[in-house]
Design a protein around this motif. Structure first.
Motif, short mmCIF file in Angstrom:
data_model
loop_
_atom_site.label_atom_id
_atom_site.label_comp_id
_atom_site.label_asym_id
_atom_site.label_seq_id
_atom_site.Cartn_x
_atom_site.Cartn_y
_atom_site.Cartn_z
N VAL A 25 0.88 -1.34 0.06
CA VAL A 25 -0.09 0.04 -0.06
C VAL A 25 0.91 1.34 -0.06
O VAL A 25 0.45 2.13 -0.72
CB VAL A 25 -0.99 0.07 1.23
CG1 VAL A 25 -1.54 1.26 1.61
CG2 VAL A 25 -2.08 -0.98 1.04
N LEU A 26 2.02 1.41 0.59
CA LEU A 26 2.78 2.47 0.74
C LEU A 26 3.54 2.57 -0.55
O LEU A 26 3.56 3.82 -1.18
CB LEU A 26 4.01 2.02 1.73
CG LEU A 26 3.43 2.65 3.16
CD1 LEU A 26 4.56 2.28 4.06
CD2 LEU A 26 3.18 3.81 3.52
N ILE A 27 3.87 1.32 -1.12
CA ILE A 27 4.44 1.62 -2.51
C ILE A 27 3.58 2.22 -3.59
O ILE A 27 3.83 3.16 -4.18
CB ILE A 27 5.33 0.22 -2.99
CG1 ILE A 27 6.28 -0.01 -2.06
CG2 ILE A 27 5.40 0.35 -4.53
CD1 ILE A 27 6.80 -1.29 -2.24
N TRP A 28 2.30 1.68 -3.44
CA TRP A 28 1.16 2.22 -4.17
C TRP A 28 0.87 3.55 -3.99
O TRP A 28 0.87 4.34 -4.92
CB TRP A 28 -0.14 1.36 -4.43
CG TRP A 28 -1.20 1.79 -4.96
CD1 TRP A 28 -1.56 1.76 -6.24
CD2 TRP A 28 -2.60 2.52 -4.20
NE1 TRP A 28 -2.76 2.42 -6.48
CE2 TRP A 28 -3.28 2.96 -5.28
CE3 TRP A 28 -2.53 3.13 -2.93
CZ2 TRP A 28 -4.46 3.55 -5.07
CZ3 TRP A 28 -3.85 3.78 -2.63
CH2 TRP A 28 -4.60 4.02 -3.76
N TRP A 29 0.89 4.17 -2.86
CA TRP A 29 0.69 5.24 -2.45
C TRP A 29 1.62 6.29 -3.17
O TRP A 29 1.30 7.33 -3.66
CB TRP A 29 0.15 5.46 -1.04
CG TRP A 29 -0.01 6.91 -0.67
CD1 TRP A 29 0.73 8.06 -0.17
CD2 TRP A 29 -1.44 7.31 -0.86
NE1 TRP A 29 -0.25 9.07 0.27
CE2 TRP A 29 -1.26 8.75 -0.25
CE3 TRP A 29 -2.72 6.98 -1.04
CZ2 TRP A 29 -2.22 9.62 -0.06
CZ3 TRP A 29 -3.78 7.87 -1.08
CH2 TRP A 29 -3.66 9.15 -0.71
N SER A 30 2.84 6.10 -2.88
CA SER A 30 3.97 6.75 -3.14
C SER A 30 3.97 6.96 -4.88
O SER A 30 4.23 7.83 -5.62
CB SER A 30 5.43 6.25 -2.76
OG SER A 30 5.61 5.10 -3.41
N LYS A 31 3.70 5.76 -5.54
CA LYS A 31 3.66 5.84 -6.96
C LYS A 31 2.67 6.67 -7.45
O LYS A 31 2.41 7.53 -8.27
CB LYS A 31 3.60 4.40 -7.62
CG LYS A 31 4.70 3.34 -7.43
CD LYS A 31 5.90 3.80 -7.99
CE LYS A 31 6.76 2.69 -7.96
NZ LYS A 31 8.06 3.18 -8.70
N LYS A 32 1.53 6.77 -6.74
CA LYS A 32 0.18 7.42 -7.20
C LYS A 32 0.48 9.00 -7.11
O LYS A 32 0.21 9.85 -7.88
CB LYS A 32 -0.98 6.83 -6.32
CG LYS A 32 -2.39 7.59 -6.76
CD LYS A 32 -3.53 7.31 -5.85
CE LYS A 32 -3.37 8.01 -4.64
NZ LYS A 32 -4.81 8.47 -4.27
#
Length: 52
Positions: A25-32
């Protein structure tokens, strides 16, 4: 392997998958956030007063 009770094995199993879920979720949030700010820098700065 250490001698753990079955309840501790369940806790370790859950902790492992929760850590993987949190990291994804943190990786997805930072990419978003990265892609949304890189496509429209000027408009996102005006709309987002928090600058994050």
């Amino acid at each position: 392997m250490p001698q753990l009770s079955p309840l501790n094995w369940i806790f370790l199993f859950l902790l492992f998958w929760v850590a993987i879920l949190v990291m994804s979720v943190l990786i997805w949030w930072s990419k978003k956030i990265y892609f949304s700010t890189s496509t429209s820098k000027v408009s996102s700065v005006k709309e987002n007063k928090w600058n994050w």
